[in-house]
Write a protein that holds these residues in place. Structure first.
Motif, PDB file in Angstrom:
ATOM      1  N   SER A  74       0.841  -1.191   0.000  1.00  0.00           N
ATOM      2  CA  SER A  74       0.000   0.000   0.000  1.00  0.00           C
ATOM      3  C   SER A  74       0.878   1.243   0.000  1.00  0.00           C
ATOM      4  O   SER A  74       1.856   1.329   0.751  1.00  0.00           O
ATOM      5  N   GLY A  83      -0.150   4.960   0.513  1.00  0.00           N
ATOM      6  CA  GLY A  83      -1.269   5.854   0.775  1.00  0.00           C
ATOM      7  C   GLY A  83      -2.578   5.155   0.474  1.00  0.00           C
ATOM      8  O   GLY A  83      -2.879   4.099   1.022  1.00  0.00           O
ATOM      9  N   GLU A  84      -3.368   5.726  -0.448  1.00  0.00           N
ATOM     10  CA  GLU A  84      -4.675   5.181  -0.799  1.00  0.00           C
ATOM     11  C   GLU A  84      -4.619   4.242  -1.993  1.00  0.00           C
ATOM     12  O   GLU A  84      -5.646   3.754  -2.455  1.00  0.00           O
ATOM     13  N   GLU A 137       4.879   7.866   0.219  1.00  0.00           N
ATOM     14  CA  GLU A 137       3.649   8.422   0.800  1.00  0.00           C
ATOM     15  C   GLU A 137       3.747   9.917   1.023  1.00  0.00           C
ATOM     16  O   GLU A 137       2.728  10.618   1.042  1.00  0.00           O
ATOM     17  N   SER A 138       4.963  10.449   1.140  1.00  0.00           N
ATOM     18  CA  SER A 138       5.119  11.895   1.333  1.00  0.00           C
ATOM     19  C   SER A 138       4.770  12.684   0.094  1.00  0.00           C
ATOM     20  O   SER A 138       4.613  13.912   0.157  1.00  0.00           O
ATOM     21  N   GLY A 188       2.034  12.558  -1.348  1.00  0.00           N
ATOM     22  CA  GLY A 188       0.720  13.088  -1.031  1.00  0.00           C
ATOM     23  C   GLY A 188      -0.356  12.877  -2.068  1.00  0.00           C
ATOM     24  O   GLY A 188      -1.286  13.696  -2.187  1.00  0.00           O
ATOM     25  N   GLU A 247      -3.704  11.166  -3.716  1.00  0.00           N
ATOM     26  CA  GLU A 247      -4.931  10.446  -3.362  1.00  0.00           C
ATOM     27  C   GLU A 247      -5.546   9.905  -4.650  1.00  0.00           C
ATOM     28  O   GLU A 247      -6.141  10.635  -5.426  1.00  0.00           O
TER      29      GLU A 247
END
Length: 388
Positions: free
Chosen positions: A337, A339-340, A382-383, A385, A387
């Motif tokens: 995974s 983030g989303e 993940e940084s 950012g 979605e």
């Protein structure tokens, strides 16, 4: 700044290690016997060979593990060449007609061709120039006349400067390319390997380097030319482009990408047709800092990418890449995974690469083993950012 493509295929395969080292340094003159001055005078007065054929033996011993292979070469100073080799279990014939190079994979009966850099030296010219480079670079500790493979030769032993590390060209190689350097310390091994002995054997008539050895820190690399024939006359048909037995086999022409470098992320993004993903500073390992960006345009794939590089003084690195098409890396890794969304995480010889896609763009994070691990790659990813 525009970077010209090197005269070799960007696809890493095993290569013959022609040990060309260009370093700063001074050269000591032996006290007695054959002198360095007389050898340098001979080099100045001797014409390098116009052509040669030989059987090349390559031996690599790294941390006690030895690998060996043999290749057959026909080389001309005008850039025409033929190399018959076995690489990763696949037999290949690599032919250059002076303008284009053809790689014939005999097992698959597939041929790939690409254009040579017209300004690049030929392989034979590069090899013939090596004695001068060594003499300019290293201290001479031994110089003697010897017999080598039935021929009169000079054996020259050099002492590299203290703490001089052994490195290999980062560029990828196909068999015996025109610019190949000694073995590099991989990013997975932060300990630098130093060379403490270099030996060179020169055939006396043309002073061609018939053998190289470099050793130090658990490494010994040797390239030896056997059955050497110099200026014996090579048939022109040796250098004719190969043809596949299967007439339906596609011949693929390799097209080098256009590469541009930038000092800032903003400059790289301004030249790209998409937004460039930039990691947050606190997500990056403490040891690294921004060290430039590069954009790549792959003309044969209609794809562009921008890579941001973060490096430490010790060579540790993190790379963050944005692309408008899929990349052929980290595609067989574990599902994770980000983030989303979901990406793939794969370990390589140099480090860990994380890759995923979002809204038509493709992203990847590479973290070298010397600076981080899979968890660090995910934190950096993940940084960004996104979605999705």
């Amino acid at each position: 700044m525009r970077v010209s493509a090197p005269d070799h295929v960007p696809l890493r395969v095993a290569a013959a290690l022609f040990l060309t080292v260009v370093l700063a340094g001074c050269v000591a003159v032996p006290d007695a016997g054959l002198s360095q001055d007389s050898l340098e005078d001979q080099l100045n007065d001797t014409e390098p060979p116009d052509e040669l054929s030989a059987t090349v033996e390559i031996s690599e011993t790294i941390d006690g593990e030895t690998s060996q292979r043999t290749e057959t070469v026909w080389l001309r100073a005008d850039g025409t060449s033929r190399i018959e080799t076995t690489t990763n279990g696949s037999e290949q014939v690599i032919v250059s007609d002076g303008t284009d190079r053809y790689i014939h994979d005999l097992e698959r009966d597939a041929i790939r061709s690409y254009e040579r850099d017209p300004n690049a030296k030929s392989l034979l010219e590069g090899l013939s120039a090596q004695p001068d480079r060594y003499l300019d670079a290293y201290d001479v500790t031994a110089l003697e006349e010897v017999q080598f493979d039935g021929q009169d030769a000079y054996r020259v032993e050099f002492e590299p400067p203290a703490n001089e590390t052994i490195e290999r060209s980062v560029g990828v190689q196909v068999a015996q390319t025109e610019y190949v350097f000694p073995l590099e310390t991989t990013e997975a091994d932060p300990d630098e390997r130093s060379a403490d002995r270099v030996e060179l054997w020169l055939e006396q008539e043309t002073l061609f380097p018939v053998k190289h050895t470099i050793a130090g820190d658990g490494i010994e690399l040797t390239t030896t030319y056997r059955n050497l024939s110099i200026n014996g006359g090579l048939a022109d048909d040796l250098f004719e482009p190969p043809t596949a037995a299967d007439n339906d086999t596609d011949e693929t022409e390799f097209v080098f990408p256009t590469i541009d470098q930038y000092d800032t992320v903003a400059d790289a993004e301004a030249a790209a047709p998409f937004a460039v993903a930039e990691p947050s500073a606190d997500a990056l390992p403490d040891a690294v800092s921004f060290d430039g960006a590069s954009s790549y345009e792959f003309h044969d794939k209609d794809r562009r990418q921008v890579s941001l590089f973060y490096r430490s003084e010790a060579g540790e690195s993190v790379a963050v890449t944005t692309s408008d098409g899929p990349r052929a890396f980290a595609t067989d890794g574990d599902s994770v995974s980000v983030g989303e969304t979901t990406g793939t995480l794969e370990a390589t010889e140099q480090g860990t690469e994380l890759q995923w896609s979002c809204d038509g763009l493709y992203y990847s994070v590479f973290v070298s083993d010397a600076v981080g691990d899979a968890e660090d790659a995910i934190v950096v990813g993940e940084s960004l950012g996104f979605e999705c």
